[in-house]
Design an enzyme around this catalytic site. Structure first.
Site, short mmCIF file in Angstrom:
data_model
loop_
_atom_site.label_atom_id
_atom_site.label_comp_id
_atom_site.label_asym_id
_atom_site.label_seq_id
_atom_site.Cartn_x
_atom_site.Cartn_y
_atom_site.Cartn_z
N GLU A 52 -4.75 2.35 -4.26
CA GLU A 52 -3.29 2.43 -4.18
C GLU A 52 -2.71 1.15 -3.59
OE1 GLU A 52 -5.46 4.06 -2.35
OE2 GLU A 52 -4.70 4.52 -0.35
N ASP B 124 -2.10 9.61 -10.54
CA ASP B 124 -2.09 8.51 -11.52
C ASP B 124 -0.66 8.20 -11.99
OD1 ASP B 124 -4.79 8.27 -11.31
OD2 ASP B 124 -5.26 9.20 -13.26
N ASP C 294 0.85 -1.20 0.00
CA ASP C 294 0.00 0.00 0.00
C ASP C 294 0.88 1.25 0.00
OD1 ASP C 294 -2.97 0.91 0.62
OD2 ASP C 294 -1.66 2.13 1.88
N ILE C 295 0.53 2.21 -0.83
CA ILE C 295 1.30 3.47 -0.86
C ILE C 295 0.92 4.30 0.37
CG2 ILE C 295 1.80 5.58 -2.15
CD1 ILE C 295 1.09 4.09 -4.71
N HIS D 50 -5.14 14.55 -8.86
CA HIS D 50 -5.32 13.16 -9.25
C HIS D 50 -4.49 12.76 -10.46
CE1 HIS D 50 -8.40 11.82 -6.40
NE2 HIS D 50 -8.75 13.11 -6.37
#
Ligand SMILES: [Mg+2]
Length: 303
Positions: free
Chosen positions: A217, A190, A173-174, A186
């Site tokens: 993410e 991306d 997970d980021i 956003h």
């Protein structure tokens, strides 16, 4: 995968027919020939052609039987089969279609017609493969999606049970990605997802290793024949690789750059673990990694 040029296998016991087909297809296709059902079937399994032209009346194994065997073998069932036969009765053609043929051409055949039909079916195969790919690839990051992950996990778990080998799963997970999106927008978010996905994929060490976007993410890696120590090693390599990208994160409590947290779980060899439970265990470990301050690897340990 369609070969370039597309590979066509012609199976016919009459050399004159093969010569005529060969002359028609030679420039545009990579043509392979077999003069009996049995050798044709063997060649099909070995070279996985993009299309098969199949005679019906042959001594020994006839075309109907060859088709039936092709369609019951998972490795060859997707290959379109066109019957080319002097048997021109509707019930012969019906039988061919019932066996899964894509088309039925009667002899004597006209070369331009054979060529046109071959082109149509090769094009259709190309399209259905492209659709298949789209269904299993994440559009944003171009790595496999969650559907592909589920399929992969089931396959690998089956293999692990059969071979009694360990199977490891990493949940990734980021860190503080919502804050990243909020402060960078956003579009930049991306780009960050793409970079991280690419880096995670590059961190895999063996050909059987697999990574997918789990959603948002989150990413998930499947590492076959990999024990807990091996999984921790891959996870740490991923953590360092993402940190070393030095993607500025203006609003992270961890540090100045984008980082990831990872949870590892290794499958039991007693056949008790389910794909979902392995992902759940890795997810619990990931949750602990976040609780401990993020940008770290936590491995699930059996209590
Ligand atoms: Mg024949």
């Amino acid at each position: 995968m369609i070969h370039t040029p597309p590979r066509i296998l012609a199976i016919d016991d009459t050399p004159a027919n093969l010569l005529a087909l060969g002359a028609a297809l030679a420039g545009e296709f990579d043509l392979q020939i077999a003069t009996s059902g049995a050798t044709g079937l063997a060649l099909a399994r070995e070279s996985l052609p993009d299309l098969i032209l199949l005679d019906v009346m042959m001594p020994g194994m006839d075309g109907f039987e060859v088709c039936q065997r092709l369609k019951s073998d998972p490795s060859t069932q997707h290959i379109p089969v066109i019957f080319v036969s002097a048997m021109s009765q509707p019930e012969d053609q019906e039988r061919g279609f019932a066996l899964g043929a894509a088309d039925y051409i009667t002899k004597p055949f006209q070369v331009p017609l054979v060529l046109a039909r071959v082109r149509v079916h090769v094009r259709l195969k190309l399209k259905s493969e492209a659709l298949e790919k789209m269904a299993f690839v994440d559009g944003l990051t171009d790595i496999p999606n969650r559907r592909a992950l589920e399929r992969q996990l089931e396959d690998e778990l089956r293999r692990a049970r059969r071979g009694k080998t360990p199977l490891s799963v990493l949940m990734i997970d980021i860190d503080h990605f919502k804050a990243y999106n909020d402060s960078c927008g956003h579009g930049t978010g991306d780009i960050c997802l793409r970079k991280v996905a690419h880096e995670l994929k590059n961190s895999l060490m063996r050909p059987g290793d697999f990574i997918a976007r789990f959603g948002g993410e989150e990413f998930c890696a499947v590492l076959p024949d990999c024990d807990a120590d091996g999984a921790a090693l891959v996870a740490e390599k991923m953590r360092q690789a993402v940190e070393a990208l030095h993607i500025p994160h203006p609003d992270s409590a961890v540090g100045p750059y984008v980082t990831i947290s990872l949870g590892c779980a290794t499958g039991l060899l007693d056949g008790a673990s389910e794909p979902s439970s392995l992902v759940d265990l890795a997810d619990q470990a990931l949750y602990r990694a976040k609780g401990m301050g993020r940008n770290r690897v936590v491995c699930h340990t059996r209590s």
